[in-house]
Design a protein around this motif. Structure first.
Motif, PDB file in Angstrom:
ATOM      1  N   GLU A 287      -1.851  -5.594  -0.813  1.00  0.00           N
ATOM      2  CA  GLU A 287      -2.172  -4.247  -1.287  1.00  0.00           C
ATOM      3  C   GLU A 287      -1.316  -3.852  -2.497  1.00  0.00           C
ATOM      4  N   LEU A 288      -0.652  -4.829  -3.108  1.00  0.00           N
ATOM      5  CA  LEU A 288       0.224  -4.541  -4.236  1.00  0.00           C
ATOM      6  C   LEU A 288      -0.489  -3.863  -5.408  1.00  0.00           C
ATOM      7  N   PRO A 289      -1.725  -4.262  -5.769  1.00  0.00           N
ATOM      8  CA  PRO A 289      -2.393  -3.574  -6.878  1.00  0.00           C
ATOM      9  C   PRO A 289      -2.594  -2.082  -6.630  1.00  0.00           C
ATOM     10  N   GLU A 290      -2.988  -1.707  -5.414  1.00  0.00           N
ATOM     11  CA  GLU A 290      -3.144  -0.283  -5.110  1.00  0.00           C
ATOM     12  C   GLU A 290      -1.814   0.452  -5.211  1.00  0.00           C
ATOM     13  N   ILE A 291      -0.746  -0.203  -4.749  1.00  0.00           N
ATOM     14  CA  ILE A 291       0.583   0.401  -4.830  1.00  0.00           C
ATOM     15  C   ILE A 291       1.007   0.558  -6.291  1.00  0.00           C
ATOM     16  N   MET A 292       0.739  -0.457  -7.102  1.00  0.00           N
ATOM     17  CA  MET A 292       1.074  -0.395  -8.525  1.00  0.00           C
ATOM     18  C   MET A 292       0.302   0.719  -9.223  1.00  0.00           C
ATOM     19  N   ASN A 293      -0.981   0.839  -8.906  1.00  0.00           N
ATOM     20  CA  ASN A 293      -1.780   1.919  -9.494  1.00  0.00           C
ATOM     21  C   ASN A 293      -1.156   3.277  -9.205  1.00  0.00           C
ATOM     22  N   ALA A 294      -0.738   3.466  -7.949  1.00  0.00           N
ATOM     23  CA  ALA A 294      -0.141   4.743  -7.559  1.00  0.00           C
ATOM     24  C   ALA A 294       1.153   4.997  -8.332  1.00  0.00           C
ATOM     25  N   ILE A 295       1.974   3.967  -8.470  1.00  0.00           N
ATOM     26  CA  ILE A 295       3.233   4.110  -9.200  1.00  0.00           C
ATOM     27  C   ILE A 295       2.973   4.515 -10.651  1.00  0.00           C
ATOM     28  N   ILE A 296       2.019   3.859 -11.270  1.00  0.00           N
ATOM     29  CA  ILE A 296       1.708   4.139 -12.680  1.00  0.00           C
ATOM     30  C   ILE A 296       1.191   5.564 -12.850  1.00  0.00           C
ATOM     31  N   TRP A 297       0.292   5.995 -11.979  1.00  0.00           N
ATOM     32  CA  TRP A 297      -0.252   7.345 -12.109  1.00  0.00           C
ATOM     33  C   TRP A 297       0.803   8.409 -11.826  1.00  0.00           C
ATOM     34  N   VAL A 298       1.704   8.153 -10.885  1.00  0.00           N
ATOM     35  CA  VAL A 298       2.797   9.097 -10.642  1.00  0.00           C
ATOM     36  C   VAL A 298       3.686   9.190 -11.878  1.00  0.00           C
ATOM     37  N   ARG A 299       3.982   8.059 -12.476  1.00  0.00           N
ATOM     38  CA  ARG A 299       4.808   8.046 -13.684  1.00  0.00           C
ATOM     39  C   ARG A 299       4.152   8.836 -14.814  1.00  0.00           C
ATOM     40  N   GLN A 300       2.825   8.814 -14.850  1.00  0.00           N
ATOM     41  CA  GLN A 300       2.094   9.541 -15.886  1.00  0.00           C
ATOM     42  C   GLN A 300       1.858  11.007 -15.521  1.00  0.00           C
ATOM     43  N   GLY A 301       2.341  11.426 -14.342  1.00  0.00           N
ATOM     44  CA  GLY A 301       2.151  12.802 -13.919  1.00  0.00           C
ATOM     45  C   GLY A 301       0.793  13.082 -13.319  1.00  0.00           C
ATOM     46  N   LYS A 302       0.069  12.046 -12.901  1.00  0.00           N
ATOM     47  CA  LYS A 302      -1.275  12.197 -12.334  1.00  0.00           C
ATOM     48  C   LYS A 302      -1.230  11.892 -10.833  1.00  0.00           C
ATOM     49  N   THR A 303      -0.510  12.762 -10.109  1.00  0.00           N
ATOM     50  CA  THR A 303      -0.310  12.559  -8.675  1.00  0.00           C
ATOM     51  C   THR A 303      -1.626  12.571  -7.909  1.00  0.00           C
ATOM     52  N   LYS A 304      -2.566  13.433  -8.325  1.00  0.00           N
ATOM     53  CA  LYS A 304      -3.853  13.509  -7.629  1.00  0.00           C
ATOM     54  C   LYS A 304      -4.558  12.151  -7.642  1.00  0.00           C
ATOM     55  N   LEU A 305      -4.558  11.508  -8.807  1.00  0.00           N
ATOM     56  CA  LEU A 305      -5.217  10.216  -8.910  1.00  0.00           C
ATOM     57  C   LEU A 305      -4.503   9.165  -8.066  1.00  0.00           C
ATOM     58  N   ALA A 306      -3.177   9.228  -8.029  1.00  0.00           N
ATOM     59  CA  ALA A 306      -2.410   8.272  -7.238  1.00  0.00           C
ATOM     60  C   ALA A 306      -2.778   8.366  -5.759  1.00  0.00           C
ATOM     61  N   LEU A 307      -2.796   9.589  -5.238  1.00  0.00           N
ATOM     62  CA  LEU A 307      -3.116   9.787  -3.821  1.00  0.00           C
ATOM     63  C   LEU A 307      -4.590   9.489  -3.544  1.00  0.00           C
ATOM     64  N   ALA A 308      -5.457   9.837  -4.493  1.00  0.00           N
ATOM     65  CA  ALA A 308      -6.883   9.583  -4.319  1.00  0.00           C
ATOM     66  C   ALA A 308      -7.172   8.092  -4.290  1.00  0.00           C
ATOM     67  N   ASN A 309      -6.452   7.323  -5.106  1.00  0.00           N
ATOM     68  CA  ASN A 309      -6.640   5.878  -5.131  1.00  0.00           C
ATOM     69  C   ASN A 309      -6.323   5.264  -3.773  1.00  0.00           C
ATOM     70  N   ILE A 310      -5.232   5.727  -3.162  1.00  0.00           N
ATOM     71  CA  ILE A 310      -4.841   5.185  -1.852  1.00  0.00           C
ATOM     72  C   ILE A 310      -5.846   5.568  -0.778  1.00  0.00           C
ATOM     73  N   SER A 311      -6.228   6.854  -0.750  1.00  0.00           N
ATOM     74  CA  SER A 311      -7.161   7.297   0.288  1.00  0.00           C
ATOM     75  C   SER A 311      -8.525   6.640   0.120  1.00  0.00           C
ATOM     76  N   GLY A 312      -8.951   6.440  -1.136  1.00  0.00           N
ATOM     77  CA  GLY A 312     -10.226   5.770  -1.370  1.00  0.00           C
ATOM     78  C   GLY A 312     -10.191   4.314  -0.950  1.00  0.00           C
ATOM     79  N   ALA A 313      -9.076   3.629  -1.244  1.00  0.00           N
ATOM     80  CA  ALA A 313      -8.936   2.235  -0.835  1.00  0.00           C
ATOM     81  C   ALA A 313      -8.917   2.120   0.688  1.00  0.00           C
ATOM     82  N   MET A 314      -8.298   3.088   1.357  1.00  0.00           N
ATOM     83  CA  MET A 314      -8.276   3.082   2.817  1.00  0.00           C
ATOM     84  C   MET A 314      -9.676   3.213   3.396  1.00  0.00           C
ATOM     85  N   MET A 315     -10.519   4.026   2.762  1.00  0.00           N
ATOM     86  CA  MET A 315     -11.885   4.187   3.251  1.00  0.00           C
ATOM     87  C   MET A 315     -12.667   2.883   3.129  1.00  0.00           C
TER      88      MET A 315
END
Length: 384
Positions: A287-315
């Motif tokens: 699951e490293l790519p999903e984790i990396m995506n979240a890290i990158i979006w948090v760094r860019q100030g896009k927390t919504k996208l980071a959390l949405a990526n994880i919840s969408g991948a979980m679905m």
């Protein structure tokens, strides 16, 4: 993200969750060349995955703008689908081509290991990154520099609308996950046919996310960073967006596969048994790519996208691999799988309660990682 195979014999009693990775240690040779190579490749793969994810999230945001979907759907559908698709394909290959029941159970282990890592480690890392970002911002304020906006330790993430949206995703995930765990405890004639219901559940979720539109948010090109493939273009060509999206997915897929193989080789070198490596480290690696995506979006100030990526991948992980497993395997759980399911559900209940109470802070989000620690501790008596 990628999942490879473990060789099992017809009489093997290995836990299905163990079958997430190949456990083929390299041949023993004199000297230290082999260990050094594995460590170097591990670092190279991690860097490649991170840089590819940088390009991927950049492209997928433009793809969402081209397809006219909302910002949340970019995370829950486009990004999640892109990074989870290879895992689902590997699960399909495992359950349809496995020569024995044990070999087919590779798909069962993958269907349980993915949601576990996402619900605990992925959310926990996101919370830790938010905390780190806030502390860095406070340090900049102390020295008189301009600091980017970031959520405070004790402040809830997002507004009430954001929490409702995130809580709704967890509300979708939890009952589906409970059903898939319960089905692993029972056996009846038409159980395989229920796999179709999991596909239907994701189809409904997909339609709801896409129809959600932009949720009242402005979707203009000004809020997007220039496409890395065409950095000077104010509005990149659609072909460039498509090429960058697909090319980065290919790199992420193969780099992740190689990363897992290096981890399998390094684990025993560090004194970790093959079982521990497969059950604890490999789910995180896949699951490293999903984790990396979240890290990158948090760094860019896009927390919504980071959390949405994880919840969408979980679905996706809760439905597509589960549907395939039900259709082509006996879908029977052992102790390790049941424990992973219990920890996953506990983590989601914890997150869901904090979201509904509008009390989800970066610190409380980071606590989700502790559920993975509990999973590790609980494995000791199970493996014994």
């Amino acid at each position: 993200m990628s999942t490879t195979y473990i060789s099992v014999s017809a009489g093997s009693k290995l836990p299905p969750l163990l079958a997430l990775v190949v456990l083929e240690p390299p041949p023993v040779r004199e000297g230290r060349t082999i260990p050094v190579i594995h460590f170097v490749l591990l670092i190279v793969c991690a860097v490649a995955i991170y840089l590819s994810c940088e390009w991927f999230v950049n492209a997928v945001e433009w793809l969402g703008q081209r397809l006219n979907v909302g910002k949340m759907a970019v995370g829950t559908i486009l990004a999640a689908f892109g990074t989870a698709l290879p895992e689902s394909v590997v699960t399909l290959v495992a359950v349809t081509t496995g020569a024995t029941d044990e070999a087919k159970n590779i798909g069962v282990g993958a269907a349980m290991g993915g949601p576990l890592a996402l619900a605990t480690v992925a959310y926990g890392v996101t919370g830790a990154m938010l905390l780190l970002k806030h502390r860095k911002a406070r340090a900049l304020v102390l020295v008189g520099a301009d600091a980017p906006d970031s959520p405070a330790d004790a402040e809830a993430l997002g507004d009430e609308k954001d929490m409702r949206r995130l809580a709704k995703d967890q509300t979708w995930f939890l009952p589906i996950f409970v059903v898939k765990v319960v089905l692993g405890l029972v056996a009846f004639a038409f159980k395989p046919a229920l796999g179709l219901l999991f596909f239907a559940a994701y189809a409904v979720y997909f339609w709801r996310e896409i129809r959600g539109g932009s949720d009242g948010e402005e979707e203009d090109e000004e809020g997007l960073e220039p496409l890395k493939l065409q950095p000077k273009a104010a509005s990149p060509a659609t072909w460039a967006v498509t090429v960058q999206t697909l090319a980065t997915l290919v790199v992420i897929f193969f780099a992740s596969q190689l990363f897992v193989k290096q981890l399998d080789a390094i684990g025993p070198m560090l004194g970790l048994s093959a079982t521990v490596t497969a059950l604890l480290l490999s789910p995180i690696a896949t699951e490293l790519p999903e984790i990396m995506n979240a890290i990158i979006w948090v760094r860019q100030g896009k927390t919504k996208l980071a959390l949405a990526n994880i919840s969408g991948a979980m679905m996706i992980q809760a439905t597509v691999p589960s549907g395939l497993g039900l259709l082509f395997t006996k879908w029977k759980f052992d102790g390790a799988l049941l424990w992973s399911g219990a920890i996953t559900m506990a983590a989601i209940v914890y997150l869901l309660l904090t979201m509904r109470a509008h009390k989800l802070t970066p610190a409380r989000l980071a606590v989700a990682a502790l559920f993975y620690v509990a999973f590790a501790l609980g494995l000791v008596p199970i493996l014994a």
